[in-house]
Design a protein around this motif. Sequence first.
Motif, PDB file in Angstrom:
ATOM      1  N   VAL A  77      -4.372 -83.473  39.238  1.00 19.11           N
ATOM      2  CA  VAL A  77      -4.688 -84.698  38.519  1.00 19.11           C
ATOM      3  C   VAL A  77      -4.576 -84.477  37.017  1.00 19.11           C
ATOM      4  CG1 VAL A  77      -6.465 -86.458  38.135  1.00 19.11           C
ATOM      5  CG2 VAL A  77      -6.274 -85.347  40.369  1.00 19.11           C
ATOM      6  N   LEU A  78      -3.892 -85.393  36.356  1.00 15.56           N
ATOM      7  CA  LEU A  78      -3.882 -85.425  34.898  1.00 15.56           C
ATOM      8  C   LEU A  78      -4.984 -86.398  34.486  1.00 15.56           C
ATOM      9  CD1 LEU A  78      -2.753 -84.926  32.049  1.00 15.56           C
ATOM     10  CD2 LEU A  78      -1.185 -86.832  32.460  1.00 15.56           C
ATOM     11  N   SER A  79      -5.988 -85.891  33.790  1.00 15.58           N
ATOM     12  CA  SER A  79      -7.077 -86.740  33.330  1.00 15.58           C
ATOM     13  C   SER A  79      -6.847 -87.070  31.861  1.00 15.58           C
ATOM     14  CB  SER A  79      -8.420 -86.038  33.505  1.00 15.58           C
ATOM     15  OG  SER A  79      -9.463 -86.841  33.011  1.00 15.58           O
ATOM     16  N   VAL A  80      -6.772 -88.344  31.567  1.00 12.37           N
ATOM     17  CA  VAL A  80      -6.525 -88.810  30.204  1.00 12.37           C
ATOM     18  C   VAL A  80      -7.801 -89.457  29.687  1.00 12.37           C
ATOM     19  CG1 VAL A  80      -5.103 -90.278  28.737  1.00 12.37           C
ATOM     20  CG2 VAL A  80      -4.096 -89.195  30.756  1.00 12.37           C
ATOM     21  N   GLY A  81      -8.493 -88.774  28.787  1.00 14.09           N
ATOM     22  CA  GLY A  81      -9.681 -89.333  28.161  1.00 14.09           C
ATOM     23  C   GLY A  81     -10.999 -88.931  28.786  1.00 14.09           C
ATOM     24  N   GLU A  82     -10.985 -88.238  29.918  1.00 19.62           N
ATOM     25  CA  GLU A  82     -12.240 -87.873  30.584  1.00 19.62           C
ATOM     26  C   GLU A  82     -12.236 -86.398  30.972  1.00 19.62           C
ATOM     27  OE1 GLU A  82     -15.332 -87.598  31.090  1.00 19.62           O
ATOM     28  OE2 GLU A  82     -15.676 -89.512  32.074  1.00 19.62           O
ATOM     29  N   PRO A  83     -12.960 -85.542  30.211  1.00 18.76           N
ATOM     30  CA  PRO A  83     -13.011 -84.128  30.574  1.00 18.76           C
ATOM     31  C   PRO A  83     -14.117 -83.794  31.584  1.00 18.76           C
ATOM     32  CG  PRO A  83     -14.033 -84.436  28.446  1.00 18.76           C
ATOM     33  CD  PRO A  83     -13.529 -85.789  28.891  1.00 18.76           C
ATOM     34  N   ARG A  84     -15.046 -84.709  31.816  1.00 19.10           N
ATOM     35  CA  ARG A  84     -16.184 -84.433  32.700  1.00 19.10           C
ATOM     36  C   ARG A  84     -15.805 -84.817  34.131  1.00 19.10           C
ATOM     37  NH1 ARG A  84     -20.108 -88.373  29.912  1.00 19.10           N
ATOM     38  NH2 ARG A  84     -18.234 -89.569  30.236  1.00 19.10           N
TER      39      ARG A  84
END
Length: 186
Positions: A77-84
């Motif tokens: 998954v590439l998470s854009v804007g959410e590191p948690r």
Amino acid sequence: LAGLLAPRTRPARLLAAALLVAAGASFSVSVLIVERYNRVLPYFTGRLTREQVLAPWLSSYMTQREGAALLPNTALVLSVGEPRLFYLGRDARFEVDGTLPAIYEYIHLARHPDPDRLDLYLRGAGFTHILDARDIHARKVARGVSPALPCPRDRIVFENYLREKARPLSWDQEHGVFLYELPPKP
């Protein structure tokens, strides 16, 4: 009894009683503050569910929970804007707060590629899914936690890509968090 009320012990006893009352009041206020802002007691007594407790603190919780149920174990998954990503339960790539998401950097440096070229880049990196937390990222930019996009067109290119090449799996309109699948190429 006369010994307890003697002039020498009375101030010590009054001081001890005052300290005991102050400690009790301080503890009571602390419990009220924790309860007001964290809602711990209703959770432990069963009046609130885990979702009701976590949702205000982690805007992407519902989407992550749904993603954990929907995504294959092999997903990247590439998470854009959410590191948690505590509840996603899949391999993911993300940026820490204070950095520009790599996808926006690529879009900008590649001079706003068309969706096909962006698709080649993402699939070439092995991504199978995208978690787009646009509202979370926008709030971080507004608070100065993350840098602004180099160009407003960067977001437009990314949204066009998601619309043309990705398939929505789960979304939370209220919090602006969306989970997409990059469908297999025919």
